[in-house]
Design a protein around this motif. Structure first.
Motif, PDB file in Angstrom:
ATOM      1  N   VAL A 263       0.864  -1.183   0.000  1.00 51.47           N
ATOM      2  CA  VAL A 263       0.000   0.000   0.000  1.00 51.47           C
ATOM      3  C   VAL A 263       0.900   1.232   0.000  1.00 51.47           C
ATOM      4  CG1 VAL A 263      -1.781   1.305   1.207  1.00 51.47           C
ATOM      5  CG2 VAL A 263      -1.849  -1.198   1.211  1.00 51.47           C
ATOM      6  N   ILE A 265       0.983   5.391   0.110  1.00 51.29           N
ATOM      7  CA  ILE A 265       0.265   6.636   0.366  1.00 51.29           C
ATOM      8  C   ILE A 265       0.876   7.709  -0.525  1.00 51.29           C
ATOM      9  CG2 ILE A 265      -0.403   8.328   2.107  1.00 51.29           C
ATOM     10  CD1 ILE A 265       0.031   6.174   4.222  1.00 51.29           C
ATOM     11  N   LEU A 286      -1.772  -1.163  -3.927  1.00 54.28           N
ATOM     12  CA  LEU A 286      -2.927  -0.289  -3.732  1.00 54.28           C
ATOM     13  C   LEU A 286      -2.428   1.123  -3.459  1.00 54.28           C
ATOM     14  CD1 LEU A 286      -6.039   0.038  -3.262  1.00 54.28           C
ATOM     15  CD2 LEU A 286      -5.590  -0.467  -0.836  1.00 54.28           C
ATOM     16  N   TYR A 288      -3.145   4.598  -2.002  1.00 55.21           N
ATOM     17  CA  TYR A 288      -4.039   5.273  -1.056  1.00 55.21           C
ATOM     18  C   TYR A 288      -3.853   6.778  -1.217  1.00 55.21           C
ATOM     19  CZ  TYR A 288      -5.577   6.998   3.560  1.00 55.21           C
ATOM     20  OH  TYR A 288      -6.163   7.700   4.590  1.00 55.21           O
ATOM     21  N   PRO A 290      -4.957  10.212   0.257  1.00 61.81           N
ATOM     22  CA  PRO A 290      -5.657  10.932   1.330  1.00 61.81           C
ATOM     23  C   PRO A 290      -6.228  12.284   0.889  1.00 61.81           C
ATOM     24  CG  PRO A 290      -3.493  10.146   2.057  1.00 61.81           C
ATOM     25  CD  PRO A 290      -3.527  10.034   0.566  1.00 61.81           C
ATOM     26  N   VAL A 325      -6.832   1.762  -6.754  1.00 66.29           N
ATOM     27  CA  VAL A 325      -6.834   3.099  -6.150  1.00 66.29           C
ATOM     28  C   VAL A 325      -7.870   3.164  -5.031  1.00 66.29           C
ATOM     29  CG1 VAL A 325      -7.195   5.560  -6.547  1.00 66.29           C
ATOM     30  CG2 VAL A 325      -6.108   4.143  -8.318  1.00 66.29           C
ATOM     31  N   MET A 326      -7.453   3.689  -3.872  1.00 66.15           N
ATOM     32  CA  MET A 326      -8.327   3.867  -2.707  1.00 66.15           C
ATOM     33  C   MET A 326      -8.334   5.339  -2.298  1.00 66.15           C
ATOM     34  SD  MET A 326      -8.212   1.922   1.003  1.00 66.15           S
ATOM     35  CE  MET A 326      -6.537   2.448   1.437  1.00 66.15           C
ATOM     36  N   LEU A 327      -9.531   5.911  -2.166  1.00 69.67           N
ATOM     37  CA  LEU A 327      -9.677   7.312  -1.761  1.00 69.67           C
ATOM     38  C   LEU A 327     -10.053   7.417  -0.290  1.00 69.67           C
ATOM     39  CD1 LEU A 327     -11.605   8.875  -4.799  1.00 69.67           C
ATOM     40  CD2 LEU A 327      -9.129   8.606  -4.459  1.00 69.67           C
ATOM     41  N   HIS A 328      -9.608   8.479   0.337  1.00 66.84           N
ATOM     42  CA  HIS A 328      -9.844   8.736   1.759  1.00 66.84           C
ATOM     43  C   HIS A 328     -11.194   9.420   1.947  1.00 66.84           C
ATOM     44  CE1 HIS A 328      -8.450   9.878   5.892  1.00 66.84           C
ATOM     45  NE2 HIS A 328      -9.362  10.823   5.713  1.00 66.84           N
ATOM     46  N   HIS A 403     -11.131   4.310   1.952  1.00 66.65           N
ATOM     47  CA  HIS A 403     -10.580   4.278   3.300  1.00 66.65           C
ATOM     48  C   HIS A 403     -11.576   4.995   4.213  1.00 66.65           C
ATOM     49  CE1 HIS A 403      -7.535   4.517   6.527  1.00 66.65           C
ATOM     50  NE2 HIS A 403      -8.090   5.690   6.770  1.00 66.65           N
ATOM     51  N   ASP A 405     -12.192   6.504   7.303  1.00 69.56           N
ATOM     52  CA  ASP A 405     -11.343   6.995   8.390  1.00 69.56           C
ATOM     53  C   ASP A 405     -12.124   7.070   9.699  1.00 69.56           C
ATOM     54  OD1 ASP A 405      -8.879   7.800   9.322  1.00 69.56           O
ATOM     55  OD2 ASP A 405      -9.286   9.930   9.018  1.00 69.56           O
TER      56      ASP A 405
END
Length: 411
Positions: A263, A265, A286, A288, A290, A325-328, A403, A405
């Motif tokens: 992962v 960031i 992945l 991430y 933020p 792709v992972m969005l916060h 994500h 949070d």
């Protein structure tokens, strides 16, 4: 379930007429347990292994009030009395042996002459230091005599994700779990001293606590086991699957998740993720992100429809390279400057303690200061709004993951 009330309950009912000496001893085919005015002070399994031994405990059987905690100094026939600075208070304990499972079921009923009762506690100790304490909390913790810190506290369901604790010895041990399908709030305290471990188990009332003069515990179950920690863990899992009916991870997780080994960031930077392909395998990575919203990181929640320039192209480029792709996002954050705050402000979380102040996230190391409210996710309109916005976001931008949070920040 085949539950034997037996001699224990019979004697409890006749307590005023019988002079039963302390301590109170329970014998089963699997173990013997001894209770005193401080709680469970001795436990020996069928092999003769001592898992709880003598020693003065720091706490004991207690009634917790907003103004402070009160500890029993006397016990007669499983009625605890003599609470310091709380004259007339009592805790009645009931012990039932479950023949089918071999468990000892423990319940408490606390009554106090003064209001503000938030919990009732029983304590186990002393547990030998050579035994380990395994807590399914904060993603899983194993405490040994070498672990840093002498005291740990876990609140269910925040930092204590599954309502049990395992005391692990060499090839055997014991465990305590809450037979509670309602999911009431509860607290686990683990203390370590020179003489051994001390385990405190607290059942909590629902807030606000100000008017409560009583508290009835959940049903706590105690048993010994042979083998390693997986023996009790499997039993709790079977119980949870039957009664709590959680969705299995494999039923809700896309297949690509199993391939992720890294992962990263990062920001919305096509050149960077392109250069990284020389060092890592994109198919197992992945990304991430933020800070992807135009408002900035942790600002203007719950607005998720105004991304930074280039987000769509960045995600398409990352996918072309093989990344996921992972969005916060924040599942219960609402900026007080956002127009929706006025609508959801009545459902802002409040502290159960003190003056019940509203709960916020405050980050003063940013300019301007970051501040947003915690909205109760139990409020259905909030959930519907958040889910709808996440669906739109994922579909419009082909997002692979979110994500969520602060999922451990509800207190």
């Amino acid at each position: 379930m085949n539950t034997r009330q037996g001699l224990l309950a019979f004697l409890c009912a006749l307590a005023p007429a019988l002079a039963i000496p302390e301590p109170w001893r329970v014998e089963t085919e699997r173990f013997s347990a001894t209770f005193s005015e401080q709680g469970l002070v001795a436990l020996e399994d069928a092999s003769g292994t001592h898992m709880v031994g003598p020693g003065e405990l720091r706490e004991g059987v207690g009634i917790h009030r907003v103004e402070g905690s009160h500890w029993a100094s006397a016990m007669h026939a499983l009625r605890y009395t003599g609470f310091e600075e709380l004259e007339g208070a009592s805790v009645d304990c009931t012990l039932n042996v479950d023949d089918a499972a071999g468990d000892l079921a423990i319940t408490q009923r606390a009554k106090a002459p003064e209001p503000g009762v938030w919990g009732v506690q029983w304590t186990i100790g002393r547990i030998p230091l050579e035994m380990n304490v395994i807590v399914p909390g904060r993603s899983g913790i194993k405490l040994t005599h070498r672990s840093p810190g002498s005291g740990h506290e876990f609140d269910y369901p925040v930092g204590w994700e599954a309502q049990f604790v395992i005391i692990e010895g060499e090839g055997r041990g014991f465990w305590v779990w809450a037979d509670d399908v309602e999911g009431r709030y509860k607290r686990l305290r683990v203390s370590r001293g020179p003489e051994g471990w001390e385990i405190a188990l607290i059942s909590m009332n629902y807030a606000p606590f100000d008017g409560h003069t009583a508290c009835e515990s959940v049903v706590w179950r105690l048993n010994t086991y042979e083998g390693d920690w997986r023996v009790p863990a499997r039993r709790y899992r079977a119980w949870a699957e039957a009664h709590l009916r959680p969705t299995r991870i494999e039923e809700q997780t896309p297949a690509w998740v199993k391939n992720i080994r890294c992962v990263i960031i990062t920001g919305v930077d096509e050149a960077l993720v392109t250069a990284l392909t020389k060092r890592i395998e994109p198919a197992g990575t992945l990304l991430y992100i933020p800070s992807w919203r135009a408002a900035g990181y942790d600002r203007d929640y719950p607005s998720y429809d105004e991304p930074v320039e280039g987000l769509r192209n960045f995600i398409a480029h990352a996918h072309g390279l093989g990344y996921r792709v992972m969005l916060h996002v924040n599942y219960f954050g609402c900026d007080p400057l956002n127009p929706l705050y006025e609508h959801f402000e009545p459902y802002q979380l409040r502290s159960p303690w003190g003056d019940h102040e509203k709960q916020w996230w405050l980050w003063e190391r940013a300019t301007p200061v970051i501040r947003f409210a915690y909205i109760n996710p139990a409020h259905k309109p909030w959930r519907e709004l958040f889910i709808a916005r996440m669906q739109t976001l994922c579909m419009d931008y082909a997002v692979d993951a979110l994500h969520l949070d602060q999922t451990l920040c509800i207190s």
